[in-house]
Design a protein around this motif. Structure first.
Motif, mmCIF file in Angstrom:
data_model
loop_
_atom_site.group_PDB
_atom_site.id
_atom_site.type_symbol
_atom_site.label_atom_id
_atom_site.label_comp_id
_atom_site.label_asym_id
_atom_site.label_seq_id
_atom_site.Cartn_x
_atom_site.Cartn_y
_atom_site.Cartn_z
ATOM 1 N N LEU A 153 105.110 47.875 -27.951
ATOM 2 C CA LEU A 153 103.933 47.140 -28.415
ATOM 3 C C LEU A 153 104.252 46.389 -29.708
ATOM 4 N N ALA A 154 105.011 47.070 -30.599
ATOM 5 C CA ALA A 154 105.406 46.403 -31.842
ATOM 6 C C ALA A 154 106.308 45.213 -31.554
ATOM 7 N N LEU A 155 107.206 45.393 -30.544
ATOM 8 C CA LEU A 155 108.083 44.295 -30.178
ATOM 9 C C LEU A 155 107.280 43.127 -29.626
ATOM 10 N N GLN A 156 106.280 43.441 -28.808
ATOM 11 C CA GLN A 156 105.434 42.373 -28.275
ATOM 12 C C GLN A 156 104.729 41.640 -29.407
ATOM 13 N N GLU A 157 104.236 42.429 -30.379
ATOM 14 C CA GLU A 157 103.573 41.811 -31.523
ATOM 15 C C GLU A 157 104.553 40.976 -32.324
ATOM 16 N N SER A 158 105.791 41.539 -32.489
ATOM 17 C CA SER A 158 106.818 40.795 -33.219
ATOM 18 C C SER A 158 107.189 39.518 -32.489
ATOM 19 N N GLU A 159 107.317 39.636 -31.160
ATOM 20 C CA GLU A 159 107.652 38.445 -30.379
ATOM 21 C C GLU A 159 106.556 37.403 -30.480
#
Length: 724
Positions: free
Chosen positions: A378-384
């Motif tokens: 989820l953090a990666l999605q937010e980062s992306e």
């Protein structure tokens, strides 16, 4: 009648005529009527494969004067095969020449058949005995080996022949204590002892414990008494090792799955739980609603079928997946699902796999907590998403590239900066965007290859051919598929370069202005000093002389005292004028040159500050213009002031020498020193003075270098061109 009863006939072979005659008993044996025939016709009555052998044996008996003995087969007219045993004796004449071979032929068909059967059975026994994969041995009542097969002989580590006639204790002393009591028990009771595990050592592997599975049985005589013992031996050393290894493997497997963070259980084909690991138990204990129905003996499918509330859909799908794997419709199944508690958010992934190979159906169900990975995802999605926003809205050009220079994607700012579409940027590649004449690009590529990142300035080319300066930052990274990629950020620094150029122009102008102001200041100081010396100084000197004359012309006590006081004041004014004149611009500098000026300066500093100053000159001609003279003098004066203020030195040495077409001056002290590398350009104690000194020297084409370290003093080197 005796011949007939014994199925024996008489035959005669006349060696002179080659005629053969047979008795009536022979006719009966052969089933033919025979008057008298030749040897050839007699041989025709025998089996072709035996006839040559019989004839050869007869001729050998004749030649060797020995008894003829041979067994052979004949075929009766009814097709029956008979075995005959022939015995003959050669008769000789007085001269020793052979006359005839006379003998008997006896029907041994039944005996031969029995013998063949016995031989066949013995061959079977031998074949079984010698070819058995188990060790076999026969021993007499004294426990001596009568017979042993190669398998057991190899186990013992001795040839089979070396066993015969020797006792067990003689052959395998390391096993005798274990097997001798059993042998004697079988001999005493006449009953077998089966499947006994025996441990010991053999000559084959001395000192190495081995294990065997052995069975012992009696060999009884006609009286029913055991006359010996038979043994069947199977080595189970490797099997025992395998069993131990299997047991260790099972323990290791259980310990391994207990050590796993995933919750694991094993199901049968009905969905019944057969085994669970520690993590499974711990999770069940920590979640009371499922504590009693997910351990061994419970039906896991019943649990999932009975799930309700928000978990119904996931539980039903998981149950369907388990049934599909049990039925063989699927080889594996997995499903990700949330399992939030009141205290925290949790996600799990459930995997279902089937044990491979034949045997009963066994299913492994594993639930693994993937909360950390899920939160990271989820953090990666937010980062992306943030990166996408940065990528699309950045004012700087951002491009994703391959190390060889191919462009994979570019943001709108890059398209705007280069005046190209994204497709045109991909087609142009790195080499199509950088000025081919910019040598800095290759060094940046090498730096990135070596360190993984690089930054610097390059000249870029727009689609219309115009060039602009850009600041580039590039870094290598590995994407999710393991491919090496490059991120590239480009900032257009055209305006900054223009501003820097203007600043440099202003700085050069300011440096020239500052130098000119300094020189103008020095010229003005020199003019004022000259005026003081030529006008006020001379006037005061003349006044002192006249006051002296006045003093000589009168002897009035009151007047003479007043004149003396005035003369004292005038002398003080003269001294002060001289001091001010020297401080403003020492006349000796212009009249006698740099060495004389520095000598006067050193004398002044020694008088005022109690520091020893030594001046050394190579006495080579050093032609300097006024601007050079002033700049060098002020530079040395500034250095001496810094020594007095900061160095705590007792001595300073000034050295002047000519170097080809330049002058070199070193000022060295024995003071406290300082960390020269940490010295600020200006703003700290003594910093602005050195800064202005450097600027003045730069204005005349000179330079200044400082070498110092704490506790070692300081050495300053000045170099400036001489006047041509």
């Amino acid at each position: 009648m005796a011949l007939a009863a014994s199925h024996t006939g008489i035959w005669e072979w006349d060696l002179r005529t080659d005629a053969v005659s047979l008795s009536r008993e022979c006719f009966d044996l052969l089933g033919v009527r025979w008057t008298e025939g030749t040897l050839r016709s007699a041989m025709d009555l025998l089996m072709p494969s035996d006839a040559l052998r019989v004839l050869s044996a007869a001729r050998a008996a004749i030649a060797e004067k020995s008894v003829f003995r041979e067994e052979f087969r004949t075929i009766r007219p009814d097709g029956a095969v008979l075995w005959l045993s022939a015995i003959g004796q050669v008769e000789y004449d007085d001269a020793g020449a052979p006359l005839r071979l006379v003998g008997t032929a006896q029907d041994i068909t039944e005996t031969k058949a029995l013998q063949i059967e016995i031989n066949k059975r013995e061959q079977w026994v031998d074949s079984f005995f010698m070819g058995a994969t188990a060790g076999l041995a026969l021993l007499d009542r004294d426990l001596r080996y009568i017979r042993i097969n190669e398998t057991l002989a190899e186990m013992n580590g001795l040839p089979a022949g070396e066993h015969i006639g020797r006792t067990v204790r003689e052959v395998v002393p390391g096993m005798a204590d274990a097997v001798e009591p059993i042998f004697r028990q079988v001999l005493a009771t006449g009953r077998p002892v089966l499947n006994v595990e025996v441990s010991g050592e053999t000559p084959r592997q001395p000192g190495v414990p081995r294990q065997w599975l052995e069975s012992f049985f009696p060999m009884k005589g006609e009286d029913g008494v055991a006359q010996g013992v038979g043994a069947i031996v199977v080595e189970i050393t490797e099997l025992k090792s395998a069993e131990l290894a299997l047991d260790e493997s099972r323990q290791f497997a259980q310990a391994t799955i207990d050590a796993l963070s995933a919750s694991i259980c094993v199901l049968d084909e009905a969905g019944t739980i057969l085994a669970v690991n520690h993590a499974w138990r711990a999770f069940a204990e920590a979640n009371p609603p499922v504590r009693q129905n997910v351990f061994e003996g419970a039906n896991y499918l019943a649990v999932t079928d009975g799930a309700g509330g928000p978990d119904t859909a996931d539980a039903s799908a998981f149950a369907a997946g388990i049934r599909a794997v049990i039925s063989g419709a699927r080889s594996a199944f997995s499903r990700e699902y949330p399992c939030h508690s009141p205290a925290e958010q949790r996600w799990f992934i459930g995997r279902v796999t089937r044990f491979p190979g034949p045997g009963p159906v066994r299913i492994v169900v594993a639930h693994e907590n993937i909360t950390t990975c899920k939160l990271a995802e989820l953090a990666l999605q937010e980062s992306e998403e943030r990166y996408r926003m940065l990528f699309e809205n950045s004012m700087d050009a951002i491009m994703l590239t391959v190390p060889d220079g191919r462009i994979l994607s570019a943001n709108p700012a890059a398209c705007l900066m280069f005046g190209r579409t994204e497709a045109e940027l991909r087609a142009a590649g790195r080499d199509g965007l950088v000025d081919t004449g910019d040598s800095r690009m290759q060094s940046l590529i090498e730096e990135r290859k070596r360190t993984g990142r690089a930054s610097g300035e390059l000249t870029f080319v727009r689609k219309d051919g115009s060039r602009f300066p850009g600041e580039i930052s590039s870094q290598l990274f590995t994407d999710r598929e393991g491919n090496t990629r490059t991120s590239m950020f480009i900032h257009d620094i055209t305006k900054r370069k223009q501003a820097e150029s203007e600043v440099l122009s202003y700085r050069d102008a300011l440096r020239s202005l500052a130098l000119e102001l300094s020189l103008t200041e020095e010229r003005e100081r020199h003019r004022i000093a000259t005026d003081l010396h030529d006008n006020i100084g001379q006037t005061l000197a003349l006044a002192s002389i006249k006051l002296g004359g006045l003093r000589e012309c009168t002897d009035i006590t009151g007047v003479t005292d007043g004149v003396d006081d005035i003369r004292g004041l005038v002398r003080q004014a003269i001294e002060y004028t001289r001091s001010v004149t020297f401080d403003l611009s020492p006349p000796v500098l212009y009249e006698l040159g740099l060495v004389a000026g520095l000598s006067a300066l050193a004398e002044q500093f020694q008088g005022r500050h109690a520091i020893e100053i030594e001046i050394t000159d190579d006495e080579q001609p050093k032609v300097l213009g006024d601007d050079q003279l002033i700049a060098l003098y002020k530079a040395v004066r500034e250095l001496l002031m810094n020594i007095v203020k900061h160095a705590k030195a007792r001595k300073a040495v000034i050295t002047l020498q000519r170097n080809a077409d330049s002058i070199g001056i070193t000022v060295e002290d024995d003071g406290t020193g300082f960390e020269a590398s940490a010295m600020k350009p200006y703003g700290s104690a003594g910093g602005f003075g050195l800064f202005s000194t450097r600027e003045r020297l730069r204005g005349i084409g000179g330079r200044l270098e400082i070498a110092s370290a704490p506790g070692t003093g300081t050495k300053v080197t000045i170099e400036a061109p001489l006047q041509q």
